[in-house]
Design a protein around this motif. Structure first.
Motif, PDB file in Angstrom:
ATOM      1  N   ILE A 160      -1.450  16.943  -5.984  1.00  0.00           N
ATOM      2  CA  ILE A 160      -2.100  15.930  -5.079  1.00  0.00           C
ATOM      3  C   ILE A 160      -2.384  16.957  -3.641  1.00  0.00           C
ATOM      4  O   ILE A 160      -1.561  17.387  -2.975  1.00  0.00           O
ATOM      5  CB  ILE A 160      -1.607  14.826  -4.714  1.00  0.00           C
ATOM      6  CG1 ILE A 160      -1.216  14.094  -5.836  1.00  0.00           C
ATOM      7  CG2 ILE A 160      -2.288  13.883  -3.547  1.00  0.00           C
ATOM      8  CD1 ILE A 160      -0.216  13.032  -5.648  1.00  0.00           C
ATOM      9  N   THR A 196       0.752  -1.193  -0.102  1.00  0.00           N
ATOM     10  CA  THR A 196       0.040  -0.138   0.093  1.00  0.00           C
ATOM     11  C   THR A 196       0.959   1.179   0.063  1.00  0.00           C
ATOM     12  O   THR A 196       0.520   2.336  -0.669  1.00  0.00           O
ATOM     13  CB  THR A 196      -0.841  -0.058   1.134  1.00  0.00           C
ATOM     14  OG1 THR A 196      -1.779  -1.186   1.080  1.00  0.00           O
ATOM     15  CG2 THR A 196      -1.946   1.117   1.311  1.00  0.00           C
ATOM     16  N   LEU A 197       2.000   1.290   0.744  1.00  0.00           N
ATOM     17  CA  LEU A 197       2.799   2.252   1.142  1.00  0.00           C
ATOM     18  C   LEU A 197       3.680   2.777  -0.388  1.00  0.00           C
ATOM     19  O   LEU A 197       3.571   3.768  -0.896  1.00  0.00           O
ATOM     20  CB  LEU A 197       3.765   2.269   2.012  1.00  0.00           C
ATOM     21  CG  LEU A 197       4.306   3.424   2.740  1.00  0.00           C
ATOM     22  CD1 LEU A 197       3.286   4.631   3.190  1.00  0.00           C
ATOM     23  CD2 LEU A 197       5.204   2.894   3.952  1.00  0.00           C
ATOM     24  N   GLU A 198       3.973   1.383  -0.988  1.00  0.00           N
ATOM     25  CA  GLU A 198       4.804   1.830  -2.236  1.00  0.00           C
ATOM     26  C   GLU A 198       3.703   2.198  -3.424  1.00  0.00           C
ATOM     27  O   GLU A 198       4.094   2.983  -4.134  1.00  0.00           O
ATOM     28  CB  GLU A 198       5.487   0.262  -2.514  1.00  0.00           C
ATOM     29  CG  GLU A 198       6.570  -0.038  -1.828  1.00  0.00           C
ATOM     30  CD  GLU A 198       7.915   0.912  -1.874  1.00  0.00           C
ATOM     31  OE1 GLU A 198       7.851   1.511  -2.973  1.00  0.00           O
ATOM     32  OE2 GLU A 198       8.566   1.022  -1.041  1.00  0.00           O
ATOM     33  N   THR A 199       2.651   1.660  -3.235  1.00  0.00           N
ATOM     34  CA  THR A 199       1.522   2.256  -4.361  1.00  0.00           C
ATOM     35  C   THR A 199       1.370   3.785  -4.119  1.00  0.00           C
ATOM     36  O   THR A 199       1.167   4.341  -5.099  1.00  0.00           O
ATOM     37  CB  THR A 199       0.486   1.120  -4.235  1.00  0.00           C
ATOM     38  OG1 THR A 199       0.713   0.159  -4.228  1.00  0.00           O
ATOM     39  CG2 THR A 199      -0.472   1.730  -5.304  1.00  0.00           C
ATOM     40  N   LEU A 200       1.124   4.040  -3.148  1.00  0.00           N
ATOM     41  CA  LEU A 200       0.914   5.533  -2.593  1.00  0.00           C
ATOM     42  C   LEU A 200       2.071   6.252  -3.251  1.00  0.00           C
ATOM     43  O   LEU A 200       1.815   7.321  -3.826  1.00  0.00           O
ATOM     44  CB  LEU A 200       0.687   5.723  -1.279  1.00  0.00           C
ATOM     45  CG  LEU A 200       0.819   7.366  -0.939  1.00  0.00           C
ATOM     46  CD1 LEU A 200      -0.392   7.968  -1.357  1.00  0.00           C
ATOM     47  CD2 LEU A 200       0.913   7.203   0.712  1.00  0.00           C
ATOM     48  N   PHE A 201       3.377   5.869  -3.042  1.00  0.00           N
ATOM     49  CA  PHE A 201       4.643   6.851  -3.457  1.00  0.00           C
ATOM     50  C   PHE A 201       4.582   6.654  -4.839  1.00  0.00           C
ATOM     51  O   PHE A 201       4.897   7.679  -5.270  1.00  0.00           O
ATOM     52  CB  PHE A 201       5.752   5.954  -2.862  1.00  0.00           C
ATOM     53  CG  PHE A 201       5.889   6.333  -1.309  1.00  0.00           C
ATOM     54  CD1 PHE A 201       5.313   7.148  -0.427  1.00  0.00           C
ATOM     55  CD2 PHE A 201       6.709   5.110  -0.680  1.00  0.00           C
ATOM     56  CE1 PHE A 201       5.425   7.462   0.793  1.00  0.00           C
ATOM     57  CE2 PHE A 201       6.925   5.231   0.726  1.00  0.00           C
ATOM     58  CZ  PHE A 201       6.371   6.317   1.536  1.00  0.00           C
ATOM     59  N   LYS A 202       4.354   5.659  -5.536  1.00  0.00           N
ATOM     60  CA  LYS A 202       4.264   5.416  -6.983  1.00  0.00           C
ATOM     61  C   LYS A 202       3.363   6.537  -7.757  1.00  0.00           C
ATOM     62  O   LYS A 202       3.369   7.198  -8.461  1.00  0.00           O
ATOM     63  CB  LYS A 202       4.007   3.990  -7.707  1.00  0.00           C
ATOM     64  CG  LYS A 202       3.893   3.789  -8.925  1.00  0.00           C
ATOM     65  CD  LYS A 202       3.733   2.353  -9.376  1.00  0.00           C
ATOM     66  CE  LYS A 202       3.525   2.091 -10.633  1.00  0.00           C
ATOM     67  NZ  LYS A 202       3.445   0.712 -11.109  1.00  0.00           N
ATOM     68  N   GLU A 203       2.094   6.461  -6.970  1.00  0.00           N
ATOM     69  CA  GLU A 203       1.153   7.337  -7.455  1.00  0.00           C
ATOM     70  C   GLU A 203       1.487   8.730  -7.352  1.00  0.00           C
ATOM     71  O   GLU A 203       1.057   9.662  -8.259  1.00  0.00           O
ATOM     72  CB  GLU A 203      -0.460   6.894  -6.867  1.00  0.00           C
ATOM     73  CG  GLU A 203      -0.904   5.636  -7.216  1.00  0.00           C
ATOM     74  CD  GLU A 203      -1.161   5.713  -8.773  1.00  0.00           C
ATOM     75  OE1 GLU A 203      -1.818   6.776  -9.396  1.00  0.00           O
ATOM     76  OE2 GLU A 203      -0.965   4.667  -9.525  1.00  0.00           O
ATOM     77  N   VAL A 204       1.816   9.142  -6.254  1.00  0.00           N
ATOM     78  CA  VAL A 204       2.218  10.600  -6.014  1.00  0.00           C
ATOM     79  C   VAL A 204       3.400  10.744  -7.005  1.00  0.00           C
ATOM     80  O   VAL A 204       3.227  12.038  -7.562  1.00  0.00           O
ATOM     81  CB  VAL A 204       2.893  10.635  -4.599  1.00  0.00           C
ATOM     82  CG1 VAL A 204       3.582  12.134  -4.414  1.00  0.00           C
ATOM     83  CG2 VAL A 204       1.657  10.433  -3.481  1.00  0.00           C
ATOM     84  N   SER A 252       1.825  11.151 -10.381  1.00  0.00           N
ATOM     85  CA  SER A 252       0.815  12.372 -10.687  1.00  0.00           C
ATOM     86  C   SER A 252       1.510  13.586 -10.795  1.00  0.00           C
ATOM     87  O   SER A 252       1.290  14.478 -11.688  1.00  0.00           O
ATOM     88  CB  SER A 252       0.056  12.381  -9.522  1.00  0.00           C
ATOM     89  OG  SER A 252      -0.917  11.135  -9.342  1.00  0.00           O
ATOM     90  N   ILE A 269      -4.277  16.651   0.066  1.00  0.00           N
ATOM     91  CA  ILE A 269      -4.742  15.569   0.996  1.00  0.00           C
ATOM     92  C   ILE A 269      -5.293  16.631   2.304  1.00  0.00           C
ATOM     93  O   ILE A 269      -4.424  17.097   2.963  1.00  0.00           O
ATOM     94  CB  ILE A 269      -3.811  14.710   1.502  1.00  0.00           C
ATOM     95  CG1 ILE A 269      -3.324  13.698   0.256  1.00  0.00           C
ATOM     96  CG2 ILE A 269      -4.409  13.852   2.660  1.00  0.00           C
ATOM     97  CD1 ILE A 269      -2.115  12.967   0.750  1.00  0.00           C
TER      98      ILE A 269
END
Length: 99
Positions: free
Chosen positions: A42, A24-32, A35, A44
């Motif tokens: 982004i 989950t954390l790696e996916t968040l970093f990748k999406e940031v 983007s 939040i």
């Protein structure tokens, strides 16, 4: 604090397996990253904003060769904390270090 420490804390507090937290954390970093690379900021609420800042073109200097070098206009990633975030950090630091 390192990424591994954050993963351990989230796993302990939520009961979610460390592997799932890591993904989950790696996916968040990748999406940031993706983007921001596409020019999308982004936001939040209550935490802050990941934005790209424009740096103007300027003249730099290569010190070894003593030559002027043109640095073109470019964008850099930046984080701007939310007001609530800043206030919470200030309040906690005042409790820790009263003067």
């Amino acid at each position: 604090m390192r990424k591994a420490d954050i993963i351990n804390q989230i796993s302990e507090k939520t009961g979610i397996p460390k592997v799932d937290v890591l993904v989950t954390l790696e996916t968040l970093f990748k999406e940031v990253k993706e983007s921001l690379a596409q020019g999308e900021n982004i936001y939040i609420r209550g935490f802050g904003s990941f934005i790209t800042k424009k740096r103007a073109a300027k003249i730099g200097r290569n010190i070894k060769k003593n030559v002027a070098v043109e640095i073109p206009e470019h964008y850099i990633p930046a984080f701007k904390p939310a007001k609530e975030f800043v206030q919470e950090i200030k309040a906690r630091n005042q409790k820790r270090n009263p003067q």
